[in-house]
Write a protein that holds these residues in place. Structure first.
Motif, PDB file in Angstrom:
ATOM      1  N   ASN A 148      56.388  30.958  -0.254  1.00  0.00           N
ATOM      2  CA  ASN A 148      56.588  31.448   1.119  1.00  0.00           C
ATOM      3  C   ASN A 148      57.549  30.515   1.857  1.00  0.00           C
ATOM      4  N   ALA A 149      57.600  29.253   1.462  1.00  0.00           N
ATOM      5  CA  ALA A 149      58.520  28.299   2.081  1.00  0.00           C
ATOM      6  C   ALA A 149      59.928  28.525   1.536  1.00  0.00           C
ATOM      7  N   GLY A 150      60.888  28.038   2.269  1.00  0.00           N
ATOM      8  CA  GLY A 150      62.252  28.157   1.749  1.00  0.00           C
ATOM      9  C   GLY A 150      63.200  27.353   2.587  1.00  0.00           C
ATOM     10  N   HIS A 151      64.114  26.699   1.946  1.00  0.00           N
ATOM     11  CA  HIS A 151      65.165  26.052   2.702  1.00  0.00           C
ATOM     12  C   HIS A 151      66.414  25.891   1.866  1.00  0.00           C
ATOM     13  N   LYS A 192      49.200  43.248  12.166  1.00  0.00           N
ATOM     14  CA  LYS A 192      49.609  42.551  10.934  1.00  0.00           C
ATOM     15  C   LYS A 192      50.136  41.151  11.253  1.00  0.00           C
ATOM     16  N   ILE A 193      49.993  40.280  10.243  1.00  0.00           N
ATOM     17  CA  ILE A 193      50.334  38.870  10.443  1.00  0.00           C
ATOM     18  C   ILE A 193      51.837  38.631  10.269  1.00  0.00           C
ATOM     19  N   GLY A 194      52.466  39.539   9.510  1.00  0.00           N
ATOM     20  CA  GLY A 194      53.884  39.316   9.217  1.00  0.00           C
ATOM     21  C   GLY A 194      54.037  38.273   8.132  1.00  0.00           C
ATOM     22  N   THR A 195      53.187  38.368   7.103  1.00  0.00           N
ATOM     23  CA  THR A 195      53.273  37.382   6.010  1.00  0.00           C
ATOM     24  C   THR A 195      54.604  37.530   5.282  1.00  0.00           C
ATOM     25  N   THR A 196      54.890  36.573   4.423  1.00  0.00           N
ATOM     26  CA  THR A 196      56.125  36.655   3.638  1.00  0.00           C
ATOM     27  C   THR A 196      55.957  37.630   2.469  1.00  0.00           C
ATOM     28  N   GLY A 197      54.748  38.150   2.276  1.00  0.00           N
ATOM     29  CA  GLY A 197      54.518  39.128   1.206  1.00  0.00           C
ATOM     30  C   GLY A 197      54.548  38.513  -0.187  1.00  0.00           C
ATOM     31  N   ARG A 198      54.365  37.212  -0.277  1.00  0.00           N
ATOM     32  CA  ARG A 198      54.468  36.533  -1.575  1.00  0.00           C
ATOM     33  C   ARG A 198      53.110  36.357  -2.269  1.00  0.00           C
ATOM     34  N   GLY A 199      52.060  36.890  -1.671  1.00  0.00           N
ATOM     35  CA  GLY A 199      50.740  36.783  -2.315  1.00  0.00           C
ATOM     36  C   GLY A 199      50.009  35.485  -2.010  1.00  0.00           C
ATOM     37  N   ILE A 200      50.497  34.758  -1.011  1.00  0.00           N
ATOM     38  CA  ILE A 200      49.961  33.429  -0.720  1.00  0.00           C
ATOM     39  C   ILE A 200      48.486  33.488  -0.294  1.00  0.00           C
ATOM     40  N   GLY A 201      48.187  34.314   0.724  1.00  0.00           N
ATOM     41  CA  GLY A 201      46.818  34.399   1.246  1.00  0.00           C
ATOM     42  C   GLY A 201      45.833  34.808   0.160  1.00  0.00           C
ATOM     43  N   ALA A 244      54.741  21.774   3.840  1.00  0.00           N
ATOM     44  CA  ALA A 244      55.366  23.096   3.911  1.00  0.00           C
ATOM     45  C   ALA A 244      54.925  23.753   5.221  1.00  0.00           C
ATOM     46  N   GLN A 245      55.685  24.767   5.646  1.00  0.00           N
ATOM     47  CA  GLN A 245      55.438  25.433   6.929  1.00  0.00           C
ATOM     48  C   GLN A 245      55.367  24.396   8.069  1.00  0.00           C
ATOM     49  N   GLY A 246      54.507  24.617   9.067  1.00  0.00           N
ATOM     50  CA  GLY A 246      54.457  23.687  10.194  1.00  0.00           C
ATOM     51  C   GLY A 246      53.082  23.705  10.821  1.00  0.00           C
ATOM     52  N   VAL A 290      48.760  32.648  10.953  1.00  0.00           N
ATOM     53  CA  VAL A 290      49.017  31.353  10.313  1.00  0.00           C
ATOM     54  C   VAL A 290      49.157  31.572   8.808  1.00  0.00           C
ATOM     55  N   THR A 291      49.457  30.504   8.106  1.00  0.00           N
ATOM     56  CA  THR A 291      49.469  30.608   6.648  1.00  0.00           C
ATOM     57  C   THR A 291      48.075  30.223   6.137  1.00  0.00           C
ATOM     58  N   SER A 292      47.940  30.036   4.822  1.00  0.00           N
ATOM     59  CA  SER A 292      46.587  29.865   4.273  1.00  0.00           C
ATOM     60  C   SER A 292      46.320  28.480   3.700  1.00  0.00           C
ATOM     61  N   VAL A 304      58.940  33.048  12.674  1.00  0.00           N
ATOM     62  CA  VAL A 304      59.061  34.339  11.962  1.00  0.00           C
ATOM     63  C   VAL A 304      57.658  34.899  11.802  1.00  0.00           C
ATOM     64  N   GLY A 305      57.573  36.207  11.653  1.00  0.00           N
ATOM     65  CA  GLY A 305      56.251  36.813  11.546  1.00  0.00           C
ATOM     66  C   GLY A 305      55.680  37.043  12.935  1.00  0.00           C
ATOM     67  N   ALA A 306      54.462  37.599  12.963  1.00  0.00           N
ATOM     68  CA  ALA A 306      53.855  37.960  14.237  1.00  0.00           C
ATOM     69  C   ALA A 306      53.066  36.788  14.815  1.00  0.00           C
ATOM     70  N   GLY A 307      52.496  37.014  16.009  1.00  0.00           N
ATOM     71  CA  GLY A 307      51.656  35.990  16.631  1.00  0.00           C
ATOM     72  C   GLY A 307      52.257  35.454  17.905  1.00  0.00           C
ATOM     73  N   GLY A 322      64.815  36.561   4.732  1.00  0.00           N
ATOM     74  CA  GLY A 322      65.989  37.067   5.438  1.00  0.00           C
ATOM     75  C   GLY A 322      65.640  37.694   6.789  1.00  0.00           C
ATOM     76  N   ARG A 323      64.373  37.591   7.209  1.00  0.00           N
ATOM     77  CA  ARG A 323      63.987  38.200   8.488  1.00  0.00           C
ATOM     78  C   ARG A 323      64.592  37.418   9.652  1.00  0.00           C
ATOM     79  N   PRO A 324      65.006  38.112  10.730  1.00  0.00           N
ATOM     80  CA  PRO A 324      65.499  37.367  11.890  1.00  0.00           C
ATOM     81  C   PRO A 324      64.368  36.558  12.502  1.00  0.00           C
TER      82      PRO A 324
HETATM   83  P1  IMP Z   1      52.152  33.733   4.410  1.00  0.00           P
HETATM   84  O1  IMP Z   1      52.194  32.248   4.318  1.00  0.00           O
HETATM   85  O2  IMP Z   1      53.184  34.430   3.560  1.00  0.00           O
HETATM   86  O3  IMP Z   1      50.766  34.288   4.217  1.00  0.00           O
HETATM   87  O4  IMP Z   1      52.550  34.126   5.927  1.00  0.00           O
HETATM   88  C1  IMP Z   1      51.732  33.790   7.025  1.00  0.00           C
HETATM   89  C2  IMP Z   1      52.584  33.422   8.235  1.00  0.00           C
HETATM   90  O5  IMP Z   1      53.256  32.203   7.981  1.00  0.00           O
HETATM   91  C3  IMP Z   1      53.682  34.436   8.574  1.00  0.00           C
HETATM   92  O6  IMP Z   1      53.866  34.456   9.981  1.00  0.00           O
HETATM   93  C4  IMP Z   1      54.914  33.862   7.908  1.00  0.00           C
HETATM   94  O7  IMP Z   1      56.098  34.296   8.528  1.00  0.00           O
HETATM   95  C5  IMP Z   1      54.672  32.394   8.148  1.00  0.00           C
HETATM   96  N1  IMP Z   1      55.331  31.519   7.150  1.00  0.00           N
HETATM   97  C6  IMP Z   1      54.940  31.254   5.898  1.00  0.00           C
HETATM   98  N2  IMP Z   1      55.787  30.398   5.302  1.00  0.00           N
HETATM   99  C7  IMP Z   1      56.720  30.089   6.221  1.00  0.00           C
HETATM  100  C8  IMP Z   1      57.854  29.217   6.220  1.00  0.00           C
HETATM  101  O8  IMP Z   1      58.157  28.520   5.246  1.00  0.00           O
HETATM  102  N3  IMP Z   1      58.564  29.174   7.376  1.00  0.00           N
HETATM  103  C9  IMP Z   1      58.219  29.880   8.465  1.00  0.00           C
HETATM  104  N4  IMP Z   1      57.184  30.704   8.524  1.00  0.00           N
HETATM  105  C10 IMP Z   1      56.437  30.811   7.410  1.00  0.00           C
END
Ligand code: IMP
Length: 449
Positions: A41-44, A128-137, A226-228, A241-243, A276-279, A305-307
């Motif tokens: 789900n992370a990326g840089h 919806k949370i707006g997850t990255t759809g990568r199966g993380i949760g 990762a994330q913040g 949030v993420t998981s 990015v994502g909802a909340g 690639g989401r804005p």
């Molecule tokens: P998940 O981690 O894919 O389940 O997504 C949960 C939330 O965390 C969503 O709002 C995502 O957009 C956000 N998220 C997850 N990974 C990142 C990241 O690396 N950067 C920014 N937002 C992230």
């Protein structure tokens, strides 16, 4: 005692603060970089000259030939995604050798986790949370419910096949029963998994003992979050949030390092805010200033690639991050994005519908949706900070903005990033963290990077 060999680098907003560049920069003189949470789900993107490296799971240390890169036990790893990332880097000339280590205790993401992630998001409708759809949760749920697969299975094909089939059957049942979704073809998915395991198996080892050995012999280690903090499942804007934990203490807990040995914590923050994502996002700006931040900051997610949603710096949320994560100093990134503004705003408090001041981030996220930010306005500098490397060249108004952030957050800004490239960076001030950064960047106190 904190270990002089460890420096933790974590995101201190809603992710995407520019940790990749900072870790890459600091990794030149360390012996190891350990990623401790999340998954792909992370990326840089790390830019070196004209070259760009896209990273999701592999610590940015991989770009430095001397650093060992650990994918820690707290990670969820999609074997196919990891292989694709490795192949991409190898095509760009990065040698892995035995420098990358996958923890035998890390969890594996299966295609059905991704299916569940999508199905659950669709079922949540408007909320919806707006997850990255990568199966993380779903993968972390399986860790918590003690039925997940672990990376050591990549070295034992019979166990991998048996456990993967069992778990995917359970997922298929859930997908059909709860969401009316089509099942995954298990044979095909397991075949792909077994082929990936052949390639990844040699990288799987016990990470904890290796990391403790590295530290005990005087080695230097970067912990890469990762994330913040605002996406942390406990201290972030739950449930948006993420998981996995985004706090540095999770680095100790998952990597098998005693908590008291965690060294200074560098919190990475953008000079403004994105999500990015909802909340809830109190300072989100839907007007021309938000658009300008998005345009100048090229605010599109590296992974999806989401804005990104954009707004002014939120000092209330940032102070919360400093406090709960024990941040010692800030790495402030993308200051150059603010170069064009006449005035710059900082949210210094929140106000509820009755005009009462609420100086902190409430646990009730729905309440946060209704709070209004109270802004302080500062003059812009309209004088490029872009690409600057010497603190002496900073416009006084830019310095004043940084000083105000320091005052509001109660910790120094020790590193300033003025562009995506390594050299577009300067160490600021005389704090203990600044001294550590200079050591890692091999700078004398008055030298510029
Ligand atoms: P998940 O981690 O894919 O389940 O997504 C949960 C939330 O965390 C969503 O709002 C995502 O957009 C956000 N998220 C997850 N990974 C990142 C990241 O690396 N950067 C920014 N937002 C992230």
């Amino acid at each position: 005692m904190a270990d002089p060999g460890i420096l933790a680098v974590i995101g201190a907003q809603w992710g995407d603060e520019g940790k990749g560049k900072i870790v890459d920069l600091l990794a030149a003189r360390v012996d190891g970089v350990a990623r401790f949470s999340g998954g792909h789900n992370a990326g840089h993107t790390v830019r070196i000259g004209e070259l760009k490296y896209a990273l999701h799971l592999i610590p940015s240390g991989i770009i430095h030939p001397g650093a060992r890169c650990f994918l820690g036990p707290g990670l969820v790893i999609d074997p196919g995604a990891l292989l694709r990332e490795m192949e991409g880097l190898q095509e760009q000339g990065i040698e892995f050798g035995s420098r990358m280590v996958i923890s035998s205790r890390a969890a594996l993401i299966l295609p059905t986790h991704q299916g569940l992630d999508h199905a659950r998001e669709a079922a949540r409708g408007k909320s919806k949370i707006g997850t990255t759809g990568r199966g993380i949760g779903p993968a972390y749920e399986d860790v918590a419910s003690r039925r997940g697969l672990r990376a050591w299975m990549l070295t034992r094909p019979e166990s991998l096949q048996e456990e993967a089939e069992k778990l995917m059957r359970a997922h298929n049942e859930e997908l059909a029963r709860l969401y009316g979704a089509d099942p995954f073809v298990i044979d095909e998915a397991v075949g792909r998994l077994l082929r990936a395991a052949e390639k990844l198996g040699p990288f799987v080892h016990e990470v904890g003992s290796e990391i403790r050995g590295l530290l005990n012999s005087g080695g230097k280690l970067l912990l890469e979050g990762a994330q913040g903090v605002l996406l942390d499942p406990i201290w972030g804007t739950y449930p948006f949030v993420t998981s996995s934990s985004c706090l540095p203490a999770a680095g100790a807990a998952t990597l098998g390092i005693p908590g008291h040995r965690i060294g200074p914590v560098l919190g990475v923050m953008k000079a403004y805010t994105t999500r990015v994502g909802a909340g809830p996002f109190p300072t989100e700006d839907f007007g021309p200033e938000g658009e300008e931040l998005a345009k100048r900051g090229a605010e599109f997610g590296t992974t999806t690639g989401r804005p990104r949603r954009c707004g002014w710096f939120d000092a209330v949320a940032a102070r919360h991050a400093v406090e709960v994560a024990g941040i010692d100093a800030i790495a402030l990134t993308k200051i150059d994005v603010l170069d064009s503004f006449d005035e710059i705003r900082i949210a210094v408090d929140y106000e509820d519908e009755r005009g009462r001041r609420i100086g902190s981030l409430p646990a009730d996220t729905a309440m946060l949706e209704h709070l209004k930010p109270c802004y302080e306005t500062m003059p812009g500098w309209k004088n490029p900070t872009e690409s600057l490397r010497d603190p002496a060249d900073l416009d006084p108004a830019a310095r004043a903005y940084i000083s105000r952030l320091e005052e509001l957050l109660g910790v120094p800004v020790a590193l300033l990033s003025t562009g995506p490239r390594r050299a577009e960076t300067m160490v600021l001030g005389q704090s203990a963290v600044a001294a550590r950064l200079r050591e890692l960047l091999d700078q004398g106190p008055d030298q510029v990077y």
